[in-house]
Structures are given as structure tokens and as C-alpha cells.
Design a protein around this motif. Structure first.
Motif, PDB file in Angstrom:
ATOM      1  N   LYS A 270       3.944 -87.775  29.673  1.00  0.00           N
ATOM      2  CA  LYS A 270       3.824 -88.900  30.613  1.00  0.00           C
ATOM      3  C   LYS A 270       5.160 -89.402  31.136  1.00  0.00           C
ATOM      4  O   LYS A 270       5.253 -90.444  31.764  1.00  0.00           O
ATOM      5  CB  LYS A 270       3.018 -90.039  29.991  1.00  0.00           C
ATOM      6  CG  LYS A 270       1.610 -89.622  29.634  1.00  0.00           C
ATOM      7  CD  LYS A 270       0.814 -90.756  29.067  1.00  0.00           C
ATOM      8  CE  LYS A 270      -0.574 -90.258  28.677  1.00  0.00           C
ATOM      9  NZ  LYS A 270      -1.356 -91.296  28.060  1.00  0.00           N
ATOM     10  N   LEU A 271       6.213 -88.648  30.895  1.00  0.00           N
ATOM     11  CA  LEU A 271       7.555 -88.945  31.384  1.00  0.00           C
ATOM     12  C   LEU A 271       7.863 -87.960  32.502  1.00  0.00           C
ATOM     13  O   LEU A 271       7.593 -86.773  32.368  1.00  0.00           O
ATOM     14  CB  LEU A 271       8.547 -88.763  30.230  1.00  0.00           C
ATOM     15  CG  LEU A 271      10.032 -88.860  30.510  1.00  0.00           C
ATOM     16  CD1 LEU A 271      10.413 -90.308  30.787  1.00  0.00           C
ATOM     17  CD2 LEU A 271      10.807 -88.343  29.301  1.00  0.00           C
ATOM     18  N   LEU A 272       8.399 -88.446  33.605  1.00  0.00           N
ATOM     19  CA  LEU A 272       8.812 -87.549  34.689  1.00  0.00           C
ATOM     20  C   LEU A 272      10.247 -87.102  34.443  1.00  0.00           C
ATOM     21  O   LEU A 272      11.095 -87.908  34.039  1.00  0.00           O
ATOM     22  CB  LEU A 272       8.702 -88.262  36.035  1.00  0.00           C
ATOM     23  CG  LEU A 272       7.263 -88.464  36.504  1.00  0.00           C
ATOM     24  CD1 LEU A 272       7.198 -89.559  37.548  1.00  0.00           C
ATOM     25  CD2 LEU A 272       6.691 -87.180  37.050  1.00  0.00           C
ATOM     26  N   ILE A 273      10.492 -85.832  34.671  1.00  0.00           N
ATOM     27  CA  ILE A 273      11.831 -85.276  34.504  1.00  0.00           C
ATOM     28  C   ILE A 273      12.243 -84.650  35.829  1.00  0.00           C
ATOM     29  O   ILE A 273      11.622 -83.695  36.290  1.00  0.00           O
ATOM     30  CB  ILE A 273      11.867 -84.207  33.401  1.00  0.00           C
ATOM     31  CG1 ILE A 273      11.383 -84.787  32.082  1.00  0.00           C
ATOM     32  CG2 ILE A 273      13.277 -83.636  33.273  1.00  0.00           C
ATOM     33  CD1 ILE A 273      11.171 -83.736  31.013  1.00  0.00           C
ATOM     34  N   LEU A 274      13.282 -85.210  36.420  1.00  0.00           N
ATOM     35  CA  LEU A 274      13.833 -84.714  37.678  1.00  0.00           C
ATOM     36  C   LEU A 274      15.153 -84.028  37.342  1.00  0.00           C
ATOM     37  O   LEU A 274      16.008 -84.621  36.683  1.00  0.00           O
ATOM     38  CB  LEU A 274      14.069 -85.891  38.624  1.00  0.00           C
ATOM     39  CG  LEU A 274      14.700 -85.625  39.970  1.00  0.00           C
ATOM     40  CD1 LEU A 274      13.729 -84.860  40.860  1.00  0.00           C
ATOM     41  CD2 LEU A 274      15.087 -86.935  40.629  1.00  0.00           C
ATOM     42  N   VAL A 275      15.307 -82.776  37.779  1.00  0.00           N
ATOM     43  CA  VAL A 275      16.539 -82.043  37.518  1.00  0.00           C
ATOM     44  C   VAL A 275      17.167 -81.687  38.864  1.00  0.00           C
ATOM     45  O   VAL A 275      16.533 -81.048  39.702  1.00  0.00           O
ATOM     46  CB  VAL A 275      16.277 -80.764  36.685  1.00  0.00           C
ATOM     47  CG1 VAL A 275      17.592 -80.045  36.416  1.00  0.00           C
ATOM     48  CG2 VAL A 275      15.578 -81.103  35.376  1.00  0.00           C
ATOM     49  N   THR A 276      18.403 -82.136  39.048  1.00  0.00           N
ATOM     50  CA  THR A 276      19.121 -81.915  40.299  1.00  0.00           C
ATOM     51  C   THR A 276      20.466 -81.250  40.021  1.00  0.00           C
ATOM     52  O   THR A 276      21.043 -81.456  38.950  1.00  0.00           O
ATOM     53  CB  THR A 276      19.326 -83.250  41.048  1.00  0.00           C
ATOM     54  OG1 THR A 276      20.090 -83.007  42.243  1.00  0.00           O
ATOM     55  CG2 THR A 276      20.060 -84.276  40.221  1.00  0.00           C
ATOM     56  N   PRO A 277      20.951 -80.461  40.961  1.00  0.00           N
ATOM     57  CA  PRO A 277      22.320 -79.939  40.808  1.00  0.00           C
ATOM     58  C   PRO A 277      23.318 -81.083  40.662  1.00  0.00           C
ATOM     59  O   PRO A 277      23.024 -82.240  41.003  1.00  0.00           O
ATOM     60  CB  PRO A 277      22.546 -79.167  42.106  1.00  0.00           C
ATOM     61  CG  PRO A 277      21.184 -78.800  42.580  1.00  0.00           C
ATOM     62  CD  PRO A 277      20.314 -79.956  42.180  1.00  0.00           C
ATOM     63  N   GLY A 278      24.504 -80.749  40.190  1.00  0.00           N
ATOM     64  CA  GLY A 278      25.495 -81.771  39.881  1.00  0.00           C
ATOM     65  C   GLY A 278      26.346 -82.270  41.022  1.00  0.00           C
ATOM     66  O   GLY A 278      27.090 -83.236  40.851  1.00  0.00           O
ATOM     67  N   SER A 279      26.257 -81.699  42.206  1.00  0.00           N
ATOM     68  CA  SER A 279      27.105 -82.178  43.305  1.00  0.00           C
ATOM     69  C   SER A 279      26.586 -83.513  43.833  1.00  0.00           C
ATOM     70  O   SER A 279      25.375 -83.769  43.816  1.00  0.00           O
ATOM     71  CB  SER A 279      27.142 -81.160  44.442  1.00  0.00           C
ATOM     72  OG  SER A 279      25.924 -81.189  45.170  1.00  0.00           O
ATOM     73  N   PRO A 280      27.482 -84.372  44.312  1.00  0.00           N
ATOM     74  CA  PRO A 280      27.041 -85.655  44.873  1.00  0.00           C
ATOM     75  C   PRO A 280      26.022 -85.485  46.005  1.00  0.00           C
ATOM     76  O   PRO A 280      25.044 -86.242  46.079  1.00  0.00           O
ATOM     77  CB  PRO A 280      28.336 -86.304  45.368  1.00  0.00           C
ATOM     78  CG  PRO A 280      29.401 -85.701  44.502  1.00  0.00           C
ATOM     79  CD  PRO A 280      28.955 -84.286  44.262  1.00  0.00           C
ATOM     80  N   ASP A 281      26.219 -84.502  46.869  1.00  0.00           N
ATOM     81  CA  ASP A 281      25.278 -84.277  47.962  1.00  0.00           C
ATOM     82  C   ASP A 281      23.893 -83.925  47.437  1.00  0.00           C
ATOM     83  O   ASP A 281      22.879 -84.394  47.940  1.00  0.00           O
ATOM     84  CB  ASP A 281      25.787 -83.183  48.901  1.00  0.00           C
ATOM     85  CG  ASP A 281      24.859 -82.969  50.084  1.00  0.00           C
ATOM     86  OD1 ASP A 281      24.621 -83.933  50.849  1.00  0.00           O
ATOM     87  OD2 ASP A 281      24.347 -81.842  50.230  1.00  0.00           O
ATOM     88  N   ALA A 282      23.844 -83.092  46.407  1.00  0.00           N
ATOM     89  CA  ALA A 282      22.561 -82.702  45.827  1.00  0.00           C
ATOM     90  C   ALA A 282      21.865 -83.894  45.182  1.00  0.00           C
ATOM     91  O   ALA A 282      20.648 -84.068  45.325  1.00  0.00           O
ATOM     92  CB  ALA A 282      22.765 -81.595  44.799  1.00  0.00           C
ATOM     93  N   VAL A 283      22.626 -84.730  44.480  1.00  0.00           N
ATOM     94  CA  VAL A 283      22.051 -85.922  43.847  1.00  0.00           C
ATOM     95  C   VAL A 283      21.461 -86.842  44.911  1.00  0.00           C
ATOM     96  O   VAL A 283      20.339 -87.340  44.779  1.00  0.00           O
ATOM     97  CB  VAL A 283      23.117 -86.653  42.998  1.00  0.00           C
ATOM     98  CG1 VAL A 283      22.644 -88.038  42.588  1.00  0.00           C
ATOM     99  CG2 VAL A 283      23.467 -85.810  41.780  1.00  0.00           C
ATOM    100  N   GLU A 284      22.209 -87.052  45.980  1.00  0.00           N
ATOM    101  CA  GLU A 284      21.723 -87.908  47.062  1.00  0.00           C
ATOM    102  C   GLU A 284      20.464 -87.317  47.699  1.00  0.00           C
ATOM    103  O   GLU A 284      19.481 -88.033  47.928  1.00  0.00           O
ATOM    104  CB  GLU A 284      22.812 -88.098  48.109  1.00  0.00           C
ATOM    105  CG  GLU A 284      22.446 -89.108  49.164  1.00  0.00           C
ATOM    106  CD  GLU A 284      23.606 -89.431  50.088  1.00  0.00           C
ATOM    107  OE1 GLU A 284      23.376 -90.207  51.032  1.00  0.00           O
ATOM    108  OE2 GLU A 284      24.733 -88.930  49.881  1.00  0.00           O
ATOM    109  N   THR A 285      20.459 -86.034  47.966  1.00  0.00           N
ATOM    110  CA  THR A 285      19.289 -85.370  48.545  1.00  0.00           C
ATOM    111  C   THR A 285      18.078 -85.512  47.628  1.00  0.00           C
ATOM    112  O   THR A 285      16.980 -85.859  48.075  1.00  0.00           O
ATOM    113  CB  THR A 285      19.580 -83.878  48.803  1.00  0.00           C
ATOM    114  OG1 THR A 285      20.650 -83.775  49.743  1.00  0.00           O
ATOM    115  CG2 THR A 285      18.358 -83.148  49.339  1.00  0.00           C
ATOM    116  N   ALA A 286      18.268 -85.240  46.341  1.00  0.00           N
ATOM    117  CA  ALA A 286      17.164 -85.305  45.382  1.00  0.00           C
ATOM    118  C   ALA A 286      16.576 -86.703  45.302  1.00  0.00           C
ATOM    119  O   ALA A 286      15.349 -86.874  45.308  1.00  0.00           O
ATOM    120  CB  ALA A 286      17.644 -84.854  44.005  1.00  0.00           C
TER     121      ALA A 286
END
Length: 174
Positions: free
Chosen positions: A132-148
């Protein structure tokens, strides 16, 4: 407001986990984790957990177990989505998760493709449900974090309601 959001929390509680040997060891500054915290809080949600960990299977598993017992609705892992031998986040999460939510990764790669071209196929960004926990995994670049986060935040309340079964007659606190 979408119908399902009325069952979700007013403010989604996020945990942010930066997975990077260089950041963990102090060889590089954490830019992306701080950016994630800023974007999440500016969107009206809260960050209740923040951690820097190495690219290590045990460390990732420990965070997941801690998160299950903590007041967190969504864990955002920043890093570990590439093809390198140390990129373990996706592999660990995928092994323990109950469900994958493929639409997030597909759209993330599509948006990245529009911005940067074929390099988008090299990311394994994704979204999963674990106890019941959501796990979001994003690349480590700032642009990728913002996009995600731009992709996920508009549906965060709805996603939490769905993952917790809140629209299916379960009590709100479950």
C-alpha cells in the motif's frame, strides 16, 4: 478534483531517498534530492522522510522496510535507474513490489525522448506499489527529478487512494 481524490489524503506524505555512492560518501553535493523536496513541498504536500544511501541492495531494502512502518504514502528513490552494475534501485524494488504501474515509466521515457532523444531508452524509471506504499524511482539528474515529479504530482492523491484501496470501501486510515 477527480472522484477518487476525495478518498485520498489532503496532503500526500513523501519520503525521498537519494541512492548515490558519491553523494553518500560526500564526494558530490546532493542537488536532486533537495530539488525533489522543494518541488514536493511547493506543490502542497509534505516530506516526512529524507535519506542518503549508497547503491547497495541491503540499504535499499532497509529503507523499504522502514517506509512500510513510517507515516509515508510515497517513497521517491532518486538514482539507480541506469544500466550500470551499481544501478540497483529498480531491480530491488521490482523484486519486492506487489504491482508495477507501467504507465509512469512509459510516459517518463516519452517525455524524456521529446526533450533529449533516444537516450530516453536507457532509463528504467518506474512506479510500483509495495504494501500500500507507492514507490517512484527516477534517475538522479535534476531534470529527470523535475520531469518525474511534474508527471506524478497531479495524480498523487488519486494514486495513494488507489494503492490503499480507499475508494473500494476501505476505511480512510487504512
Amino acid at each position: 478534483m477527480h472522484e477518487h481524490e476525495r478518498f485520498g489524503p489532503e496532503r500526500v506524505r513523501f519520503g525521498i531517498v537519494v541512492v548515490s555512492d558519491a553523494v553518500y560518501e560526500g564526494r558530490r553535493e546532493d542537488v536532486s534530492g533537495k530539488l525533489a523536496k522543494k518541488i514536493i513541498t511547493e506543490s502542497g504536500h509534505e516530506v516526512t522522510y529524507f535519506s542518503l544511501i549508497p547503491n547497495d541492495k541491503g540499504a535499499i531494502l532497509n529503507v523499504l522496510e522502514e517506509a512500510k512502518e513510517s507515516p509515508v504514502d510515497v517513497i521517491v528513490f532518486v538514482g539507480g535507474t541506469g544500466l550500470g552494475p551499481n544501478d540497483l534501485t529498480v531491480d530491488v524494488v521490482d523484486r519486492v513490489a506487489d504491482k508495477e504501474v507501467p504507465g509512469f515509466g512509459e510516459l517518463f521515457r516519452y517525455i524524456t525522448f521529446q526533450k533529449r532523444g533516444s537516450i530516453a531508452i536507457l532509463t528504467r524509471a518506474g512506479l510500483w506499489v509495495y504494501s500500500k506504499l507507492l514507490i517512484l524511482v527516477t534517475p538522479g539528474s535534476p531534470d529527470a527529478v523535475e520531469t518525474a515529479l511534474q508527471l506524478f504530482l497531479p495524480v498523487a492523491r488519486h494514486a495513494v487512494a488507489e494503492a490503499r484501496g480507499l475508494r473500494h470501501g476501505m476505511p480512510k486510515g487504512v
